[in-house]
Design a protein around this motif. Structure first.
Motif, PDB file in Angstrom:
ATOM      1  N   UNK A   2       0.833  -1.193   0.000  1.00  0.00           N
ATOM      2  CA  UNK A   2       0.000   0.000   0.000  1.00  0.00           C
ATOM      3  C   UNK A   2       0.868   1.244   0.000  1.00  0.00           C
ATOM      4  N   UNK A   3       0.594   2.154  -0.904  1.00  0.00           N
ATOM      5  CA  UNK A   3       1.324   3.411  -0.948  1.00  0.00           C
ATOM      6  C   UNK A   3       0.687   4.383   0.027  1.00  0.00           C
ATOM      7  N   UNK A  46       6.809  17.092 -10.849  1.00  0.00           N
ATOM      8  CA  UNK A  46       7.719  16.108 -10.253  1.00  0.00           C
ATOM      9  C   UNK A  46       7.397  15.895  -8.782  1.00  0.00           C
ATOM     10  N   UNK A  47       7.126  16.983  -8.049  1.00  0.00           N
ATOM     11  CA  UNK A  47       6.789  16.847  -6.630  1.00  0.00           C
ATOM     12  C   UNK A  47       5.493  16.062  -6.453  1.00  0.00           C
ATOM     13  N   UNK A  54       3.362   7.764  -8.367  1.00  0.00           N
ATOM     14  CA  UNK A  54       2.954   7.332  -9.707  1.00  0.00           C
ATOM     15  C   UNK A  54       3.400   8.373 -10.733  1.00  0.00           C
ATOM     16  N   UNK A  55       3.718   7.873 -11.944  1.00  0.00           N
ATOM     17  CA  UNK A  55       3.925   8.781 -13.063  1.00  0.00           C
ATOM     18  C   UNK A  55       2.564   9.181 -13.600  1.00  0.00           C
ATOM     19  N   UNK A  65       0.942  13.027 -22.564  1.00  0.00           N
ATOM     20  CA  UNK A  65      -0.386  12.427 -22.461  1.00  0.00           C
ATOM     21  C   UNK A  65      -0.530  11.800 -21.084  1.00  0.00           C
ATOM     22  N   UNK A  66      -1.720  11.816 -20.521  1.00  0.00           N
ATOM     23  CA  UNK A  66      -1.895  11.273 -19.176  1.00  0.00           C
ATOM     24  C   UNK A  66      -1.718   9.748 -19.151  1.00  0.00           C
ATOM     25  N   UNK A  67      -1.111   9.264 -18.109  1.00  0.00           N
ATOM     26  CA  UNK A  67      -1.066   7.830 -17.842  1.00  0.00           C
ATOM     27  C   UNK A  67      -2.424   7.409 -17.271  1.00  0.00           C
ATOM     28  N   UNK A  68      -2.673   6.112 -17.106  1.00  0.00           N
ATOM     29  CA  UNK A  68      -3.939   5.698 -16.472  1.00  0.00           C
ATOM     30  C   UNK A  68      -4.156   6.350 -15.114  1.00  0.00           C
ATOM     31  N   UNK A  69      -3.112   6.440 -14.282  1.00  0.00           N
ATOM     32  CA  UNK A  69      -3.268   7.114 -13.001  1.00  0.00           C
ATOM     33  C   UNK A  69      -3.528   8.605 -13.202  1.00  0.00           C
TER      34      UNK A  69
END
Length: 330
Positions: A2-3, A46-47, A54-55, A65-69
């Motif tokens: 868990x993050x 970046x922060x 997550x990226x 382009x946005x990642x799924x997250x």
């Protein structure tokens, strides 16, 4: 695994940066939209990515382009930001008093009224401790400051056929529509005349202020001359009105606001027949600020200040007398 992260660190600014990047498709365009530098946007992103673990965007040659997250977060942002904006607006309305702030900021283009603004504001609102006037001859840069509430009052100018684009949250009122006077050396053959036809100046050598702030007026002047059957010969392009006065004293022809009176410089001003180059002085304010409640009183004070200043210029005063009483003369 868990993050974990401190959700309190996720502030509104992070959300705005995310949305700007997604809306514009690049960090550089997002920086322009936000009014910050690209390194600042990169650092914020970046922060945020480090905080979440997550990226959020994939970088490519064509942009980002946005990642799924990233898409998940953007969907939440789309629902959350309007609510936060409404909350912040409600808080601002409760925290900010209905009266003026201690420091009132005024944005203004060059005119004889500018010097009178600080005393005028403090007379109307004695609770104001300081008036800061920002001068800029680009009205298109000043009006957005009112819309963004970075200034309380504005005094700008425009010309028939070249009206300003007014932001939706800004109200305006015309202080006065005034003529443009022609500026001649006192030895010029036409200097003895009380009024001059623009067409009489068709063969003259003109001096014009050539910085970008004067572009609209120069176009307006050229179009007006074309309607009078000639194209003006602008042989001198200078960077300030002070330099223009020196060039006129040497024999060129210039243009001037009628309140300006350079009679001690070997120059004369004369009205143009038919008021062929009128300009409007415009008072502007954000309708959601304290100014809106007393705008009629403010406008009356600015109009009074204009006519008081106008009477100090002898040529303009004679011109006004020749036109008869103004509607507000009683």
């Amino acid at each position: 695994m868990t993050r974990e992260f401190d959700v309190v660190q996720l502030d509104v600014h992070h959300l705005r940066v995310m949305r700007a990047i997604a809306d514009t498709g690049s960090l550089s365009r997002a920086a322009i939209a936000l009014g910050v530098t690209q390194p600042a946007v990169s650092a914020q992103l970046k922060r945020l990515e480090n905080m979440l673990g997550y990226q959020l965007f994939d970088r490519g040659e064509g942009g980002v382009t946005p990642t799924p997250m990233g898409e998940l977060l953007l969907r939440r942002i789309a629902a959350l930001l309007p609510q936060l904006d409404n909350l912040l607006e409600d808080i601002e309305q409760r925290v900010c008093p209905s009266g003026p702030p201690d420091v009132v900021r005024v944005v203004a283009v060059a005119s004889a009224l500018v010097a009178r603004l600080p005393s005028l504001v403090t007379r109307l609102w004695p609770e104001v401790s300081e008036v800061q006037v920002v001068h800029d001859d680009h009205p298109e840069r000043l009006l957005p400051l009112l819309a963004q509430r970075r200034a309380e009052l504005g005094l700008v100018k425009d010309y028939p056929g070249h009206e300003l684009e007014i932001p939706a949250s800004v109200d305006t009122a015309v202080v006065v529509t005034e003529p443009t006077f022609v500026l001649l050396p006192e030895f010029h053959p036409l200097a003895h005349k009380e009024i001059i036809d623009l067409s009489e100046l068709r063969d003259e050598s003109w001096v014009m202020v050539s910085d970008s702030s004067a572009t609209t007026f120069t176009r307006y002047f050229t179009e007006t001359c074309a309607r009078h059957g000639f194209s003006p010969s602008v042989s001198h392009q200078v960077t300030s009105q002070q330099v223009a006065l020196l060039v006129v004293r040497a024999g060129a022809i210039g243009l001037s606001q009628p309140i300006c009176d350079p009679r001690n410089l070997g120059l004369v001003t004369r009205p143009l027949r038919g008021d062929v180059l009128p300009r409007r002085h415009i008072l502007a304010w954000n309708r959601e600020t304290f100014v809106a409640g007393r705008q009629a009183e403010l406008l009356a004070a600015v109009v009074e200040a204009y006519w008081a200043e106008a009477r100090t210029a002898p040529v303009y005063a004679r011109y006004l007398d020749s036109r008869g009483p103004r509607p507000d003369d009683g």
